[in-house]
Design an enzyme around this catalytic site. Structure first.
Site, PDB file in Angstrom:
ATOM      1  N   ASP A 203       0.834  -1.204   0.000  1.00  0.00           N
ATOM      2  CA  ASP A 203       0.000   0.000   0.000  1.00  0.00           C
ATOM      3  C   ASP A 203       0.871   1.257   0.000  1.00  0.00           C
ATOM      4  O   ASP A 203       1.856   1.338   0.744  1.00  0.00           O
ATOM      5  CB  ASP A 203      -0.889  -0.010   1.253  1.00  0.00           C
ATOM      6  CG  ASP A 203      -1.916   1.097   1.250  1.00  0.00           C
ATOM      7  OD1 ASP A 203      -2.763   1.102   0.341  1.00  0.00           O
ATOM      8  OD2 ASP A 203      -1.867   1.962   2.143  1.00  0.00           O
ATOM      9  N   GLU A 265       1.951  -0.605  -5.058  1.00  0.00           N
ATOM     10  CA  GLU A 265       0.958   0.409  -5.393  1.00  0.00           C
ATOM     11  C   GLU A 265       1.670   1.747  -5.258  1.00  0.00           C
ATOM     12  O   GLU A 265       1.938   2.209  -4.155  1.00  0.00           O
ATOM     13  CB  GLU A 265      -0.244   0.378  -4.451  1.00  0.00           C
ATOM     14  CG  GLU A 265      -1.324   1.370  -4.894  1.00  0.00           C
ATOM     15  CD  GLU A 265      -1.961   2.202  -3.792  1.00  0.00           C
ATOM     16  OE1 GLU A 265      -3.051   2.721  -4.018  1.00  0.00           O
ATOM     17  OE2 GLU A 265      -1.357   2.355  -2.713  1.00  0.00           O
TER      18      GLU A 265
HETATM   19  C1  NOJ Z   1      -4.348   3.020  -1.038  1.00  0.00           C
HETATM   20  C2  NOJ Z   1      -5.488   2.109  -0.809  1.00  0.00           C
HETATM   21  O1  NOJ Z   1      -5.788   1.395  -1.977  1.00  0.00           O
HETATM   22  C3  NOJ Z   1      -6.632   2.974  -0.330  1.00  0.00           C
HETATM   23  O2  NOJ Z   1      -7.833   2.260  -0.277  1.00  0.00           O
HETATM   24  C4  NOJ Z   1      -6.262   3.560   1.001  1.00  0.00           C
HETATM   25  O3  NOJ Z   1      -7.256   4.462   1.402  1.00  0.00           O
HETATM   26  C5  NOJ Z   1      -4.927   4.293   0.946  1.00  0.00           C
HETATM   27  N1  NOJ Z   1      -3.932   3.579   0.210  1.00  0.00           N
HETATM   28  C6  NOJ Z   1      -4.398   4.572   2.340  1.00  0.00           C
HETATM   29  O4  NOJ Z   1      -3.957   3.386   2.943  1.00  0.00           O
END
Ligand code: NOJ
Ligand code: CA
Length: 545
Positions: A203, A265
Site C-alpha cells: 500500500d 501500489e
Molecule cells: C491506497 C489504498 O488502496 C486505499 O484504499 C487507502 O485508502 C490508501 N492507500 C491509504 O492506505
C-alpha cells in the site's frame, strides 16, 4: 532485459478480493474469511491464478482496514488466524496463490506504537512524525501538506504537538528513518511468508520516506493531494530513500521457497519513475495505472499500452494491466459517460462525473471489450471483484450510509469510494442477493434493487453473460496469449486498435462505426454478439490469424 526464467506471477491473472464485500459467511452483513472460503470454487472455475486480499488485520476501520492495529492477527469481524491459515491452504489446493495487502506507510491510531506515543513511553513518538506547530502558540500545522482525503495532513494532540497523517487522522504516518520500524516490517513479512502467503501488494509504496525536514510544498497546487495524481518532486512522495527499504524486503522474500513476490501500489508521475521500484534487487511488479485512467479511445489506449510495456521492459519486469480497483469508479460507469481525449487525471473527483447521466448499457459494452483487450496483453492482469459481473458504480448511496473517510474529510464535497465497494450479488433473489447466508441480513453498504440480473446466478444461466465471457477468456488465455510474445500493431481504421501476438489477434473498436475484420481470420471470442465479418462499435474480438 528479459527475465531469467519465467515465473507464474509474470503472466498471472490476479483477482482482487475486497473481503468486506465479497461474501458473508456468518450473516452479519460483512464479508469475511468463511464467505471467501466457501466461494473458492467460484474463483477456481473463473480461472484466476491468484487472489489479492485487501487488508484483513484488526482495525478500527477509519479507512476500511487500511488503518491496521495489529499486523500479525485477523480482524475479528473477518475471522481468526486459524481461518486465515485454512483459507491459504484451501486456495493453494485449488491452485490459487494468495497475496496479502501490507500497509507500511501508516498504522492505525489504535496500534500499540501509537498508543505508546500518546502515553508516556520515552522515545515512542520517534516512530511517527511528531512536530511542534507553527505560528503563534504553535497553533498552526507544522507544514502546508494536505491529506489525500482532504484537510490538513496534521492533527494536534492534547499536549500541543502535531502528528503527520497523509490519509485519515486515524492513520498516523510511520517514521521510516527509525530502525525499529524497518525491523518490525521485515519481521511481519516473514510472519506471513511462514504461513504460506505468496506475496504482498504494498500500500502506498511511494510514500514511506519523506524529504528530510518535512519542508513545505512550494509549487502552486501541490498542497492539494489526490491518491490518483502524483506530482513530481513533492516532498511527501517518491523519495529516492524508499528504494533501500525494498532492497531489505526483497532479501526477506529471498529466504523463502517457493518464490514470494511484491507488487507496488505507487502513484508516481511516470512509468520511468515506476520502473525504479522494479530494479532486480527491489520489487517484482507494480500496478501501472494509466490503463485505468485512460478514456475509451483507441489512440490513447494504444499509447498507454506501448508506454507500459516499454517502461517495464527497461528493468525486465512484466507490464501490468488494471481496469479498476476499490479506489476508483467502476469501469462500467467510467465508460458510461463521454470520453475525454486525454488521460483522465481527475477521475477521483466523482462529483464532476456524476453531473453527466451515465449510459450503463454503453458502459457495459465498453467494459466487456476492455476486458478482452486487457486479457490479451502480455504481463499480468488484475480483475477487481465484480468486474467479471460488469457491475456499475453505485452513485446514489444515501449520505448516511457512506463510510469512506473522504466524504467527511472533504467537507462532504467528494462522495469517495463506497460506490465501488458495494457487496457482490450472488443469487437472483433480491437483496442481499445471497451475499449473506441469512436472507434478512443487512449488508454494510446497501445493494441496489436491480442487481438480480447481474448476480452470479443469473449470469451462470446466460451463455452470453459477462461472467461467462470472463470464464471463456481466462480459459483461452493460457494457450492463446500467455507466452505469445510481443505486441505487433496492425494497421486499422481510426478509433480501432488491433494487434497480433503469436498466431492470434485482438481487435478493439472504440469508434462509432463498424469496421471490417480481415477476411482470412476466424473469431475465437467476442465481447458482444454479432461479430463475424465486421466489428461493431464498442466491441472487441479475439481472432485466429
Ligand atoms: C491506497 C489504498 O488502496 C486505499 O484504499 C487507502 O485508502 C490508501 N492507500 C491509504 O492506505
Ligand atoms: Ca460476516
Amino acid at each position: 532485459m528479459a527475465p531469467a526464467e519465467s515465473s507464474w506471477w509474470q503472466t498471472a491473472v490476479v483477482y482482487q478480493v475486497y473481503i468486506r464485500s465479497f461474501a458473508d459467511g456468518n450473516g452479519d452483513g460483512i464479508g469475511d474469511i468463511a464467505g471467501l472460503r466457501a466461494r473458492l470454487p467460484y474463483l477456481a472455475r473463473l480461472g484466476v491464478d491468484a487472489i489479492w486480499i485487501n487488508p484483513w488485520y484488526p482495525s478500527p476501520m477509519a479507512d476500511a482496514g487500511y488503518d491496521v492495529a495489529d499486523y500479525r492477527d485477523i480482524e475479528p469481524t473477518y475471522g481468526t488466524l486459524a481461518d486465515a491459515q485454512a483459507l491459504i491452504s484451501e486456495a493453494h489446493g485449488h491452485g490459487i496463490r494468495v497475496l496479502l495487502d501490507i500497509v507500511p506507510n501508516h498504522t492505525s491510531d489504535q496500534h500499540a506504537w501509537f498508543r505508546a506515543a500518546l502515553g508516556d513511553e520515552p522515545g515512542a513518538r520517534r516512530r511517527y512524525h511528531f512536530r511542534a506547530g507553527s505560528g503563534p502558540n504553535g497553533a498552526a500545522p507544522p507544514n502546508n501538506w494536505q491529506s489525500v482525503f482532504g484537510g490538513p495532513a496534521w492533527t494536534r494532540v492534547a499536549d500541543g504537538q502535531w502528528y503527520l497523517h497523509l490519509f485519515a487522522p486515524g492513520q498516523p504516518d510511520l517514521n521510516w528513518d527509525h530502525p525499529e520500524v524497518r525491523a518490525e516490517f521485515e519481521d511481519i513479512l516473514a510472519f506471513w511468508f511462514e504461513r504460506g502467503v505468496d506475496g504482498f501488494r504494498i500500500d502506498v509504496a511511494h510514500g514511506l520516506v519523506k524529504e528530510s525536514g518535512l519542508p513545505d510544498t512550494v509549487r502552486p497546487g501541490d498542497a492539494e493531494q489526490s491518491l490518483v495524481q502524483s506530482r513530481e518532486g513533492h516532498p511527501a512522495w517518491d523519495q529516492d530513500g524508499v528504494h533501500d527499504i525494498y532492497r531489505g524486503w526483497r532479501a526477506v522474500a529471498q529466504r523463502f521457497t517457493p518464490e514470494r513476490i511484491f507488487i507496488a501500489e505507487a502513484w508516481v508521475p511516470s512509468n520511468e519513475r515506476l520502473a525504479r521500484y522494479l530494479r532486480p534487487d527491489e520489487l517484482h511488479t507494480a500496478f501501472q495505472f494509466d490503463f485505468l485512467r485512460a478514456p475509451w479511445r483507441a489512440d490513447v489506449l494504444r499509447a498507454v499500452v506501448d508506454d507500459a510495456i516499454a517502461a517495464a521492459g527497461t528493468v525486465g519486469a512484466p507490464p501490468t494491466w488494471v481496469l479498476s480497483n476499490h479506489d476508483v469508479t467502476r469501469t462500467v460507469t467510467r465508460f458510461a459517460r463521454s470520453q475525454p481525449p486525454h488521460l483522465i487525471e481527475t477521475e477521483w473527483e466523482r462529483g464532476r462525473w456524476a453531473a453527466e447521466h451515465p449510459d450503463h448499457t454503453v458502459g457495459r459494452r465498453r467494459a466487456r471489450a476492455a476486458a478482452l483487450l486487457q486479457l490479451a496483453l502480455p504481463g499480468t492482469a488484475y480483475v477487481y471483484q465484480g468486474e467479471e459481473l460488469a457491475l456499475e458504480e453505485i452513485e446514489d448511496l444515501p449520505a448516511e450510509v457512506r463510510q469512506d473517510p473522504t466524504w467527511v474529510q472533504s467537507g462532504f464535497t467528494d462522495v469517495g469510494r463506497d460506490g465501488c465497494r458495494v457487496p457482490l450479488p450472488w443469487t437472483a433473489t433480491g437483496a442481499p442477493y445471497g451475499f449473506a447466508t441469512d436472507a434478512d441480513a443487512v449488508t454494510w453498504l446497501p445493494q441496489p434493487g436491480h442487481w438480480d440480473e447481474h448476480s452470479v446466478q443469473a449470469q451462470d444461466a446466460d451463455a452470453d453473460s459477462t461472467l461467462n465471457m470472463y470464464r471463456a477468456a481466462l480459459g483461452l488465455r493460457p494457450q492463446l496469449w500467455r507466452d505469445a510474445g510481443e505486441v505487433k500493431w496492425l494497421s486499422a481504421a481510426p478509433g480501432v486498435a488491433a494487434f497480433e501476438r503469436g498466431g492470434a489477434q485482438c481487435w478493439v473498436n472504440t469508434g462509432d462505426t463498424e469496421v471490417e475484420l480481415p477476411g482470412t481470420a476466424s473469431v475465437i471470442l467476442a465481447s458482444a454478439p454479432g461479430v463475424g465479418d465486421v466489428l461493431p462499435p464498442d466491441t472487441a474480438v479475439w481472432l485466429r490469424a
